[in-house]
Design an enzyme around this catalytic site. Structure first.
Site, PDB file in Angstrom:
ATOM      1  N   ASP A 225      -0.031  35.684  -1.499  1.00 14.53           N
ATOM      2  CA  ASP A 225       0.099  34.233  -1.622  1.00 14.53           C
ATOM      3  C   ASP A 225      -1.169  33.743  -2.321  1.00 14.53           C
ATOM      4  O   ASP A 225      -2.276  33.928  -1.800  1.00 14.53           O
ATOM      5  CB  ASP A 225       0.251  33.612  -0.234  1.00 14.53           C
ATOM      6  CG  ASP A 225       0.384  32.102  -0.271  1.00 14.53           C
ATOM      7  OD1 ASP A 225      -0.574  31.434  -0.704  1.00 14.53           O
ATOM      8  OD2 ASP A 225       1.423  31.569   0.168  1.00 14.53           O
TER       9      ASP A 225
ATOM     10  N   GLU B 215       3.241  38.928   4.072  1.00 16.64           N
ATOM     11  CA  GLU B 215       2.485  38.041   3.187  1.00 16.64           C
ATOM     12  C   GLU B 215       0.997  38.022   3.538  1.00 16.64           C
ATOM     13  O   GLU B 215       0.628  37.885   4.704  1.00 16.64           O
ATOM     14  CB  GLU B 215       3.084  36.637   3.333  1.00 16.64           C
ATOM     15  CG  GLU B 215       2.519  35.568   2.475  1.00 16.64           C
ATOM     16  CD  GLU B 215       3.273  34.256   2.680  1.00 16.64           C
ATOM     17  OE1 GLU B 215       2.931  33.284   1.983  1.00 16.64           O
ATOM     18  OE2 GLU B 215       4.186  34.199   3.535  1.00 16.64           O
TER      19      GLU B 215
ATOM     20  N   GLU C 193       5.388  28.241  -5.437  1.00 19.39           N
ATOM     21  CA  GLU C 193       5.530  27.755  -4.065  1.00 19.39           C
ATOM     22  C   GLU C 193       4.622  26.538  -3.898  1.00 19.39           C
ATOM     23  O   GLU C 193       3.430  26.653  -3.614  1.00 19.39           O
ATOM     24  CB  GLU C 193       5.168  28.838  -3.047  1.00 19.39           C
ATOM     25  CG  GLU C 193       5.511  28.403  -1.620  1.00 19.39           C
ATOM     26  CD  GLU C 193       5.054  29.406  -0.578  1.00 19.39           C
ATOM     27  OE1 GLU C 193       5.879  29.765   0.283  1.00 19.39           O
ATOM     28  OE2 GLU C 193       3.875  29.809  -0.613  1.00 19.39           O
TER      29      GLU C 193
ATOM     30  N   HIS D 206      -1.863  35.748   3.383  1.00 14.78           N
ATOM     31  CA  HIS D 206      -1.867  34.283   3.337  1.00 14.78           C
ATOM     32  C   HIS D 206      -3.140  33.771   3.985  1.00 14.78           C
ATOM     33  O   HIS D 206      -3.591  34.311   4.996  1.00 14.78           O
ATOM     34  CB  HIS D 206      -0.620  33.796   4.101  1.00 14.78           C
ATOM     35  CG  HIS D 206      -0.351  32.331   4.012  1.00 14.78           C
ATOM     36  ND1 HIS D 206      -1.159  31.384   4.596  1.00 14.78           N
ATOM     37  CD2 HIS D 206       0.677  31.645   3.440  1.00 14.78           C
ATOM     38  CE1 HIS D 206      -0.658  30.181   4.371  1.00 14.78           C
ATOM     39  NE2 HIS D 206       0.458  30.321   3.668  1.00 14.78           N
TER      40      HIS D 206
END
Length: 302
Positions: A183, A151, A268, A153
């Site tokens: 993300d 990811e 999310e 992030h």
């Protein structure tokens, strides 16, 4: 060429409600109620008996998938390089952890596995052995039909050595079973007001500057789009007028559409953890994302 998105939800969105006032079936019900077709989970959080689930739990899992007409998308996992404080895991041990979760993801029908590698710095530079234990599992990932996707992030931006390292790995190995997960919290351009169940104070902002947003330009997505296999649609607060208070969704959606990406946007939620708030917030985001995709397709923005 614009792609058509698929929509899913991560059970992490419901993290404080899950296991207290929300069951696994409740999560399936809420996700399906948004019109989403995909479910994303945390392996350690939602698989009873992880990493050795019972046949009864597996039967229940597939029964819920059938009942709510959802498909498994991504399973989140961790390679715990510091599981003991005396030493880091060896390459062999790291490879075994990743293999275990690849097999488990496949067993539950997932096509993507997000391993969280151990990191060495605040900007999330992964520990150096990630490449060795990942490469040892590429043949297995291919055999199982699972794509490994670390990811990107916050506080790591797209233009960063972490991303360069992952892309170099893809180019060197030629693998189709390793890609990037983006993300969307990296596009946050306004400060958060809450972190978990608490209001953010000045002291917290000083020590965790990423809470103010790292403001990655959405156009940067186009530079790495061909390596992106999954998108976690991170968000924190959407008001009753469907205005996101932190993420500039219109330019984000524009960049993703122009890239031709046609995979999942998996909601999310990581905002204020007041009881039940996540349910309404996820619904709002699902409506907002569909609205923006439709408006883009109609030429209302470019």
């Amino acid at each position: 060429m614009a792609g058509s998105f698929k929509y899913g939800v991560s059970t992490y969105s419901y993290v404080d409600d899950y296991g207290s006032v929300m069951t696994l079936e409740d999560a399936f019900d809420h996700i399906a109620d948004t019109g989403a077709t995909g479910i994303e989970i945390l392996g350690e959080g939602q698989i009873e008996g992880y990493p050795n689930p019972s046949s009864q739990f597996l039967d229940r899992w597939f029964g819920l998938l059938d009942k709510y007409k959802l498909e498994p998308t991504n399973m989140c996992s961790w390679v715990d390089m510091r599981i003991t404080l005396q030493r880091n895991l060896t390459v062999e041990e790291g490879a075994a952890e990743l293999e275990r979760d690849l097999r488990l993801a496949h067993q539950f029908g997932f096509k993507f596995l997000r391993p969280k590698f151990g990191v060495l710095s605040h900007d999330l530079i992964p520990e150096p052995q990630w490449e060795a234990y990942t490469e040892r599992n590429l043949d297995l990932a291919h055999k199982l039909g699972v794509v490994i996707c670390p990811e990107i992030h916050a506080p790591t931006p797209i233009k960063h050595e972490v991303v360069d390292g992952y892309i170099n790995f893809i180019e060197r190995t030629g693998t189709k079973n390793f890609g990037l997960m983006i993300d969307t919290g990296i596009f946050q351009d306004r400060p958060l007001t809450h972190w978990g169940s608490h209001q953010i104070n000045d002291e917290a902002r000083k020590h965790m500057e990423f809470l103010n947003g790292i403001k990655v330009p959405p156009e940067h997505f186009l530079d790495v789009a061909k390596y992106v296999v999954f998108i976690q649609a991170k968000f924190h607060d959407i008001d009753e007028n469907l205005e996101d208070q932190n993420i500039p969704w219109q330019p984000v959606i524009s960049a993703i559409k122009r890239s031709g990406y046609s995979g999942y946007l998996s909601s999310e939620y990581e905002g204020w953890r007041a009881p039940w708030r996540s349910i309404d917030q996820v619904r709002r985001q699902q409506v907002l994302l569909r609205k923006l995709e439709r408006e883009y397709d109609e030429g209302k923005f470019a």
